[in-house]
Each structure stands twice: as structure tokens, then as C-alpha cells.
Design a protein around this motif. Structure first.
Motif, PDB file in Angstrom:
ATOM      1  N   THR A 225       0.862  -1.180   0.001  1.00 24.79           N
ATOM      2  CA  THR A 225      -0.070   0.020   0.165  1.00 24.79           C
ATOM      3  C   THR A 225       0.807   1.241   0.103  1.00 24.79           C
TER       4      THR A 225
ATOM      5  N   ARG B 290      -8.737   3.672   2.392  1.00 24.21           N
ATOM      6  CA  ARG B 290      -9.886   2.986   1.530  1.00 24.21           C
ATOM      7  C   ARG B 290     -10.903   4.020   1.031  1.00 24.21           C
ATOM      8  N   SER B 291     -11.239   5.046   1.822  1.00 17.81           N
ATOM      9  CA  SER B 291     -12.094   6.080   1.229  1.00 17.81           C
ATOM     10  C   SER B 291     -11.808   7.181   0.735  1.00 17.81           C
TER      11      SER B 291
ATOM     12  N   ASP C 187      -8.645   4.405  -6.733  1.00 12.61           N
ATOM     13  CA  ASP C 187      -8.310   3.225  -7.389  1.00 12.61           C
ATOM     14  C   ASP C 187      -7.041   3.329  -8.415  1.00 12.61           C
TER      15      ASP C 187
ATOM     16  N   LYS D 257      -8.256  -1.480  -4.494  1.00 16.95           N
ATOM     17  CA  LYS D 257      -8.751  -1.923  -3.347  1.00 16.95           C
ATOM     18  C   LYS D 257      -8.263  -3.206  -2.704  1.00 16.95           C
ATOM     19  N   SER D 258      -8.055  -4.270  -3.709  1.00 12.64           N
ATOM     20  CA  SER D 258      -7.892  -5.584  -3.394  1.00 12.64           C
ATOM     21  C   SER D 258      -6.284  -5.621  -2.677  1.00 12.64           C
TER      22      SER D 258
ATOM     23  N   ASN E  66     -14.917   6.025  -4.154  1.00  8.22           N
ATOM     24  CA  ASN E  66     -14.199   4.967  -3.765  1.00  8.22           C
ATOM     25  C   ASN E  66     -15.268   3.881  -3.384  1.00  8.22           C
ATOM     26  N   GLN E  67     -16.662   4.168  -3.479  1.00  8.93           N
ATOM     27  CA  GLN E  67     -17.678   3.345  -3.310  1.00  8.93           C
ATOM     28  C   GLN E  67     -18.123   2.800  -4.500  1.00  8.93           C
TER      29      GLN E  67
END
Ligand code: TPP
Ligand code: SF4
Ligand code: SF4
Ligand code: SF4
Ligand code: SF4
Lengths: 333, 538
Positions: B72, B163-164, B168, B173-174, B244-245
Motif C-alpha cells: 500500500t 480505503r475511502s 483506485d 482496493k484488493s 471509492n464506493q
């Protein structure tokens, strides 16, 4: 026997009395550990002999003979002939200073080469008679202050030029002659190993800075020897049967002043007009070497930068990794 | 018959030349600038050394000891370590972040597992509030040391701002999810959809656990004070959150983004990917100096700025918003003006606008990315309680995601100190610094930096932009580290010592002070400055 180091034999080990930072001690340590303990070493009189054998103690851990000042090459010739007569094979190696090579040892050396003896002659060149207190030799570069070439009103240090001994040796058309120095261990290693693989007379000329006689900081012995090469004052060469077969290319030519200024033996040159003329003369000599040997353009694998580069876990070590038991030396016949 | 030798081989060793010495060399590890600058205090030199020996898994373990998010952070961290790397004085900095990512990706590909530091289990239980980089980092450090940890988070998934808040194209995200999975596999309990102060009250939490780490992040956006209408106005983090969602909202043709931080740049680049013409209005100047540091005026990363501009985003530097221009509710644009000074005398952000320099900037949507605040509601009682440690953005350290990782480590150490009553050990930070001046750069070959920095700019989607290093490039890049101040076993000191006083051992070197004359050659010729000389007084 001293077996402190598991990765080399220490043919020349600790406890010797060389001055702190001695380039000759360093050079001899490297060369003899590259050759290893299974060889017969003949040492002319000089610093290396004196500082390694003192008060019934020796720093050598291999068969070693002290000749006199002049005749190391003749003694080696005899040792080699005796070995041959007894059907034994073992490297026979001479070690001598520049006095014992360029001056008083020259005729014995010339005879040894001319007769084709299977001997490696190593000259540790510290450019003066250091053992007896820094007298000029024919190897001393001109302009240098020694006790017998003091600068003053009439003199800028030594008047005469450094003898071009490698050309004299090469003129014997011997199988291998090379110059080297302590700053480039991989280059020195390659040359010693090459010499060991050749039969017949071989000559290795190793520039060995002397903090006492050159009057530089003891920490700078390696730096100074590197600058001798980088300025062109001491070209690194290989000659086979009289022909130039290899040089160390200069990645960049450094001005001679960078070399001279680190050493007290040249200090007086920077104080007078005549002295500065000698500095320019030394520069001209360096330029002449560079032109003569093509040091800037030679097409070689090495150059002064690449030869210096270090690597993680080193770049290879010495001849003997396992320490052998003390050797029995037989007396007489 | 063997005769007795007059001179025993090596008999000179009976004479100790060490007595001659007036100075003494000694081997001395330094703490290189890369690790010193890394907000997570990674021992970068050490893990690069292992990588260079192709001990990949050991390198990963060494790295994650301080940062359990290499895949990350190798993607999102702005790598201040590289700006500090001594190698830039030779050719260019080591590509540390690409190496970090490479190790992280290798770990995910091979399924390497984190190792506990102790086999024993502790009984004291720790609660971590917030499953962002700080909370996860803290939980990781505690769990490795045997503490049972429970993490609470109000969101539906773990990761916090990683995350938020990060699109991407910078961080798939993975990748994040799998690195979090590896951390949780140490036996950490994760309770999602659980807001402390609502689902569980703060006091109950404090009673049920022996210590609490509060790392709730700065989630509440700072709003534009000059306009009360919510129409066509949005906050940067809300916008990123929606993206991000998986939302892909339709945007007006022209979008203005206000702010000079990384959030502003992320917002602008997302809006650009949704087809808008984007202008960033930013008070700072990219070359501006702050507190004597050139380029420090603007908080966003220079590399992100370059990439944004390459994607066709206009950035108006030294520009501030005077008011929103509306016709009725409808937003027609912004009135902007030139900024005189950005910070006040105390270094606080306080832009002053020049009168008479106003311009109209058309925009159908204004997204304000002008900072976030901590939302303490329901947690007020915890902030002062004993055994509660604050971390991450909530502790006011907000700058980089990796700062939060470092803060998580520090938090874990404070919690252990609280629980055991033993103050934490100070580690290698007390070692001497090493600048390039102490290095012998001539000993290092020049070698081009590996890895593509400027991936091809694509704005047609949210796929990851920057590719990782190829295996052979990673090998070469690891070799580029100069090993500042830490022995890399080059043998120089061993070869050069005239007195054979440097002894080579299987695992390093030793100076034999019985014989060392103190010439100083070893220190002079050590490439990496690992050897120091010390004057001896009589
Ligand atoms: C025939 C003879 N003359 C003089 C000496 C005195 N002497 C011993 S060593 C030496 C100088 C050695 O100089 P060099 O060969 O350059 O070696 P260094 O000591 O410089 O290593 C001298 C003059 C001697 N031993 N024998
Ligand atoms: S005088 Fe020079 S060559 Fe002789 S031991 Fe001292 S430093 Fe070495
Ligand atoms: S060269 Fe290596 S040890 Fe030195 S600063 Fe750069 S990454 Fe760190
Ligand atoms: S090179 Fe050898 S003698 Fe010189 S200071 Fe280093 S260890 Fe001591
Ligand atoms: S000279 Fe080389 S081997 Fe010696 S301490 Fe320095 S890095 Fe290590």
C-alpha cells in the motif's frame, strides 16, 4: 604461527615494525597473501626486511631468506636452480625496494632475467632509500626533497628524473612485466595471478607510498597512490616480451598538484617561482606518459573508476583460504 | 631431520604494536537519512541490504517490522525518504518506494505471513478505535507482542482513509484488503459497523479494556465559510468517498477544486476521469518556501502535481476564492483573486487576497478540499482518560498516510509502557546521522535508477497507473543502496590494513587492537563511513 584470520594466511602478519600507514607493508601483505605460503621468498635489505624481522622475531609465515642489498636476484636464481635440480616446483619470489632494484640490485636482476630464471621479482617502490633515513635513489622523482637532495637556494630538491626502470626491464624481452599499486586491489590481484601463471622471469613494480619519506598523513597512503595513477605520473602497464599489452585507462586525468599537495616532500615547490616551474615540469611529464601510453583513450576493460568500485561481500580474496600447518623447513642438504 | 627454526613463523605477534597508537578506529553503525526521514522509521538500509542478497522474505519481514503496509505505502506514500537519500549526490536517489511496493507485492503473491515476536500471550486486552493506517499499525504491533486486540470501526470495511480517500488508480482496493487481511491474521478481532459513542459507549469501552488506542482520523470536512448554500458545493473527502464506493456521478462540464493538498489533487484527477474540465484553485506556489524549505509551501506531492498537470488539469497557483457566484441557487462559478501571502508570521495558513485582481472562473460544481477536523462526539470522556493513547490524524499529526503508520507504532509502544510500567526503549535513533560528505562516493559505480516513474497518463478510467518493478530491476535497484554508515562487507578495511589488524570473520570484521597502529587508512577508505577514528589521550 598466527592463525587469527580464517580467510587468508597472513604470509606477512602483525607485529611488524613498519611505520603506521606504511604503503610498503600493505603492498607486501597483499602480494604475498595472493601468492600464498607455499613459495620461497627472498628479501633484499631494506625497510621490508628490517621491519619484518626484529629481535629474533619474524612477521613472515612462509619460507623467507634475507639476501644482502645488492644480490637478491642472484640468490633467487640459485634457489630456483636448486629447486629445479631437486625436481621441486614452487614459486620463487624476490622482494626488494627501489634501491635494491633500480640501483644496487639492477645488475643481478638483469642477469637473472637474461638467464631466464623462473623467478617473480617484486619491487616495492617507495621512491627513496627509506630504511636508512630517506636518501634519494634513482627512482626518486625530480623535485623531491630527501636528506641527500635538500631544497634550498640552489636546488629545488632532486635534480634528476625518475629512472624509467620498467622500460629497462622490458628491453630484456621477458615474458611478463607490470606496474601496479596498492589503491587498486583487484588490478594488483589480477597481475599477481597472471604472473604466477607464467613461467620464466617476471617483474612486478608496485608503487608503495611511504608516510615517513613522502611526508603525507598516514591515513592517505591509499589515496596518494591512487592519485599517482590518476594524474598519469605512475601509469599502470603490462608488458609481455617487451610489448605493451595493457594499460589502466584514466577515467579522468587529475592535475598533478592534487597529488603533490598532499605530500611534504613536494611542499617546497609551492613556495618559489623556480619550484612552480618544477610543478609544471612534473605536469608535463605526466602529460607525456598519458600521450605515450595512450592512457586516456586505450581500449581496455578497466579504467581507474571501475577498478576502484567496491561491491557488497567484496570482490574476491586471497590465494589461501585454509590456513595450512606450519611448514617443516629442512636444513642444508 | 627437522631443525628447530631460529625464527618461529609469525613470532612477531608477541610484540604488540597497538601500543604505538594515538588514535583508534572503531566500527560504528550509523542511522542513514532514508530511515531517519521515513515517518514510519523503517530501517530502509537494512531491508534493502537483505533484498540485495536476494533474501526477499527476510527483507519483507525487516520492512514490516515498522510498516505492515508495504504494498500500500509503496503505492501511495510520497516517499520523503527518497528526497533524503544520499545516493542523489552520486546520480539519483534509490527508488525506495518501488522496492517497498515490490516486496509488498511479493508477499501478497507468495502469501507470506507475519510472525509474532513472542510465543507467549498477554492477558491485558487492548481496544483500537479506528481501522485506518494508525489503528491497524498499532494493532499489528500489539498483536505481534502477544496482546489480544479488538479493533472497532464505524465503517462497513476496514482501511479508513486508505480505503475511502485514495482513488483506485493509485491504490487498487484488493491490494489494501489483502494487506489488511495479513495483519488481521495475527489474531486481531475486527468489529465493523460499530461506532464508539453510539453502538458502545465510551465509558463501557474504557472499562472493558486495559488500554485504548484512539485513531479515529479527521473525518469531518472543513466547510467553505463564505457560502451557506449546499447547492453545487461538496467537500473533497465526501466526493472521494463516493468515488471509492464505486459511484461514478455525472459532473457538470467545468469543475473547480479548491485546495493545495493531496486530497485536492486526488479529487481533481478523479473529476478529470469523469470527463470534467478541472481547475484547481490553490493559494500556494509549488516553488514557494515555507520555514526556509523551498517547495514546502504547497502540501501536496510534486509528483502528483506533475501527473495532474499531465492529465490536463489546470492549476491556478497563488489564487484564492473571494466568493461563490450564483444566480439564484445555481452556481455559475467562483470569483478568485491573487494571493499575496499564504501564511501569517507564525506559519499558520492565512492567505491574503489582493484587491483589484478579481477574476471570474466558470464552474458548475465547487469541491472544497480545505482540510478535515476530528469529530470527537461521543468520545470526549476518553481523550483525557488514563490508558488512552491518541494516534494518527486524531493526534493532530496529519500529513501522510505513512505518518499514521508511524504513529500506530509509537502508540503501541506507549500502550505497552502503560501496561507494563516499563518505559519504552529508545532505539537506533540515537545513532549518529550520516551525510554524503562522510561517504567515499568514488567507490560506488554509477547505476541508473530502475523503474518507471512517469507511467503513461491515461484518464479514461480508474485502473492503476504505475506499474511495479520487474524482478531483475528490483535486484539491481536494491544493489544501488550505498549502505550509508552500515558495513556492506566490501573488504576494503581488510585489504588495506598494513598491519593485518583487521580480521575477517564469517559474519563481519574485527579490529585487533593488539596490533592496530591507528594509521586511519581503514576509516579513510571505507566507502560507507562505517569506521570512525577516536583520538586517544595519553
Ligand atoms: C651494500 C650496502 N650498502 C648500503 C647498505 C645500507 N642500506 C640498507 S637498506 C638501504 C636502503 C634501502 O632502500 P630501498 O631498497 O629503496 O628500500 P626501502 O628501505 O626504501 O624499502 C641501505 C642504503 C647496505 N645494507 N648494503
Ligand atoms: S620508512 Fe616508509 S617504507 Fe619504511 S617502514 Fe616507514 S613507512 Fe614503510
Ligand atoms: S543510499 Fe541507501 S542507506 Fe543511503 S540514504 Fe539511500 S537508501 Fe538510505
Ligand atoms: S588500517 Fe589497520 S592499523 Fe590502520 S587504523 Fe585501521 S586497523 Fe589500525
Ligand atoms: S571498509 Fe568495507 S568492509 Fe570495512 S567497514 Fe567499511 S564497508 Fe565494511
Amino acid at each position: 604461527m598466527d592463525k587469527r584470520d580464517a580467510f587468508r594466511h597472513n604470509v606477512l602478519t602483525s607485529g611488524h615494525r613498519a611505520c603506521s600507514g606504511c604503503g610498503e607493508a600493505m603492498a607486501a601483505r597483499m602480494v604475498t597473501d595472493l601468492i600464498g605460503p607455499d613459495a620461497i621468498y627472498i628479501n633484499a635489505t631494506g625497510c621490508l626486511q628490517v621491519f619484518t624481522t626484529h629481535n629474533q622475531q619474524t612477521a613472515w609465515q612462509a619460507p623467507w631468506i634475507h639476501s644482502v642489498f645488492a644480490n637478491a636476484a642472484a640468490v633467487a636464481a640459485g634457489v630456483e636452480a636448486a629447486m629445479r635440480a631437486r625436481g621441486k616446483e614452487m614459486p620463487v619470489v624476490v622482494q626488494a625496494g627501489d634501491g635494491g632494484t633500480f640501483d644496487i640490485g639492477l645488475q643481478c636482476l638483469s642477469g637473472m632475467i637474461e638467464r631466464g630464471h623462473d623467478v617473480l621479482f617484486v619491487c616495492y617502490d617507495n621512491e627513496a632509500y627509506m630504511n636508512t633515513g630517506v636518501q634519494r635513489s634513482s627512482s626518486t622523482p625530480h623535485g623531491v626533497r630527501t636528506t641527500t637532495s635538500p631544497p634550498g637556494r640552489l636546488s629545488q630538491g632532486k635534480h634528476h628524473l625518475k629512472k624509467d626502470v620498467i622500460s629497462i626491464i622490458a628491453a630484456h624481452h621477458l615474458p611478463y612485466a607490470a606496474t601496479a599499486t596498492i589503491a587498486y586491489f583487484p588490478d594488483l590481484k589480477a597481475k599477481v595471478e597472471k604472473a604466477l601463471g607464467i613461467k620464466g622471469p617476471r617483474f612486478l613494480h608496485v608503487l608503495s607510498p611511504c608516510p615517513l619519506g613522502w611526508a603525507h598523513d598516514s591515513a592517505l597512503s591509499v589515496t596518494v597512490s591512487r592519485l599517482a595513477v590518476e594524474t598519469g605520473l605512475f601509469p599502470l602497464l603490462e608488458l609481455e616480451h617487451g610489448d605493451l599489452t595493457g594499460v589502466m585507462r584514466l577515467a579522468e586525468q587529475k592535475p598533478v598538484q592534487e597529488y603533490l599537495r598532499l605530500q611534504g616532500r613536494f611542499k617546497h615547490l609551492f613556495n618559489t617561482k623556480q619550484g612552480m616551474e618544477e610543478v609544471r615540469h612534473l605536469q608535463a611529464l605526466a602529460d607525456a606518459h598519458i600521450r605515450h601510453y595512450g592512457l586516456l583513450e586505450a581500449d581496455t576493460e578497466w579504467d581507474t573508476r571501475r577498478a576502484m568500485h567496491s561491491a557488497r561481500h567484496g570482490r574476491g580474496g586471497y590465494a589461501q583460504v585454509t590456513v595450512s600447518a606450519p611448514r617443516e623447513v629442512k636444513n642444508g642438504g | 631431520m627437522a631443525a628447530k627454526l631460529a625464527f618461529e613463523p609469525g613470532s612477531s605477534t608477541a610484540y604488540h604494536t597497538g601500543d604505538w597508537r594515538s588514535q583508534r578506529p572503531f566500527y560504528h553503525d550509523k542511522w542513514p537519512p532514508c530511515g531517519q526521514t521515513c515517518p514510519a522509521s523503517e530501517d530502509i538500509q537494512a531491508w534493502l541490504a537483505l533484498a540485495s542478497d536476494h533474501q526477499w522474505e527476510a527483507a519483507w519481514h525487516k520492512l514490516v517490522a515498522r510498516n505492515p503496509f508495504p504494498a500500500t505505502m509503496g503505492r501511495v506514500c510520497y516517499h520523503p525518504c527518497e528526497s533524503a537519500c544520499n545516493r542523489k549526490h552520486l546520480d539519483s536517489a534509490v527508488n525506495i518506494h518501488a522496492m517497498e511496493r515490490h516486496l509488498g507485492d511479493m508477499a501478497l503473491a507468495h502469501g507470506w505471513a507475519h510472525q509474532p515476536l513472542t510465543p507467549g500471550r498477554q492477558t491485558q486486552r487492548v481496544a483500537v478505535v479506528g481501522a485506518g493506517p494508525a489503528g491497524l499499525s498499532c494493532a499489528f504491533q500489539l498483536a505481534r507482542r502477544g496482546y489480544p486486540v479488538t479493533i472497532f470501526d464505524a465503517a462497513t470495511e476496514a482501511g479508513g482513509t486508505l480505503r475511502s480517500g485514495i482513488p483506485d488508480y493509485r491504490l487498487p482496493k484488493s491490494v489494501l484488503a489483502r494487506e489488511i487481511g495479513a495483519i488481521l491474521a495475527l489474531g486481531i478481532t475486527l468489529k465493523l459497523n460499530t461506532r464508539i459513542g453510539e453502538a458502545i459507549c465510551a465509558e463501557t469501552l474504557r472499562e472493558e479494556f486495559d488500554a485504548v488506542f484512539l485513531a479515529i482520523g479527521a473525518q469531518r470536512p472543513r466547510l467553505y465559510p463564505g457560502d451557506s448554500s449546499q447547492h453545487s458545493v461538496m467537500s473533497g473527502i465526501d466526493f472521494l468517498h463516493r468515488i471509492n464506493q464505486g459511484e461514478r456521478p455525472a459532473l457538470p462540464k467545468q469543475v473547480a477544486v479548491i485546495g493545495g493538498g493531496n486530497t485536492a489533487i486526488d479529487v481533481a484527477r478523479c473529476a478529470r476521469r469523469l470527463g470534467a474540465e478541472v481547475t484547481v484553485v490553490c493559494a500556494q506556489n509549488p516553488h514557494g518556501t515555507q520555514l526556509g524549505q523551498p517547495g514546502a509551501e504547497i502540501p501536496s506531492s510534486q509528483q502528483e502535481i506533475r501527473q495532474a498537470e499531465a492529465e490536463g488539469i489546470r492549476i491556478r497557483y497563488r489564487t484564492g476564492v473571494r466568493r461563490l457566484v450564483r444566480s439564484g441557487q445555481h452556481l455559475s462559478g467562483l470569483e478568485v483573486a491573487r494571493v499575496d501571502q499564504v501564511h501569517d508570521r507564525h506559519g499558520n495558513f492565512d492567505p491574503k487576497l489582493f484587491e483589484g485582481t478579481e477574476e471570474f472562473l466558470p464552474a458548475g460544481l465547487a469541491i472544497f478540499a480545505i482540510g478535515q477536523e476530528v469529530d470527537w462526539s461521543g468520545l470526549e470522556s476518553l481523550t483525557q482518560a488514563p490508558g488512552v493513547v491518541l494516534g494518527g490524524d486524531a493526534a493532530g499529526e496529519h500529513r501522510f498516510a505513512v505518518t499514521a503508520v508511524g504513529s500506530g507504532y509509537q502508540g503501541a509502544m506507549s500502550i505497552i509502557a502503560f501496561l507494563t510500567g516499563i518505559p519504552p526503549l529508545r532505539e537506533h535513533h540515537e545513532k549518529a546521522e550520516i551525510t554524503f560528505k562522510a561517504l567515499n562516493l568514488d567507490y560506488y559505480p554509477k547505476q541508473a535508477r530502475r523503474g518507471s516513474e512517469t507511467a503513461q497518463q491515461r484518464i479514461d478510467g480508474f485502473d492503476e497507473l504505475v506499474t511495479g518493478l520487474a524482478d531483475n530491476d528490483a535486484e539491481e535497484e536494491a544493489d544501488r543502496c550505498l549502505s550509508c554508515g552500515v558495513c556492506f562487507k566490501c573488504d576494503n578495511c581488510w585489504h588495506f590494513c598494513p598491519d593485518a589488524a583487521v580480521i575477517k570473520k564469517a559474519d563481519g570484521y574485527e579490529i585487533d587492537y593488539d596490533y592496530c597502529k591507528g594509521c586511519g587508512i581503514c576509516a579513510q577508505e571505507c566507502p560507507c563511513g562505517h569506521i570512525d577514528m577516536e583520538r586517544l589521550t595519553a
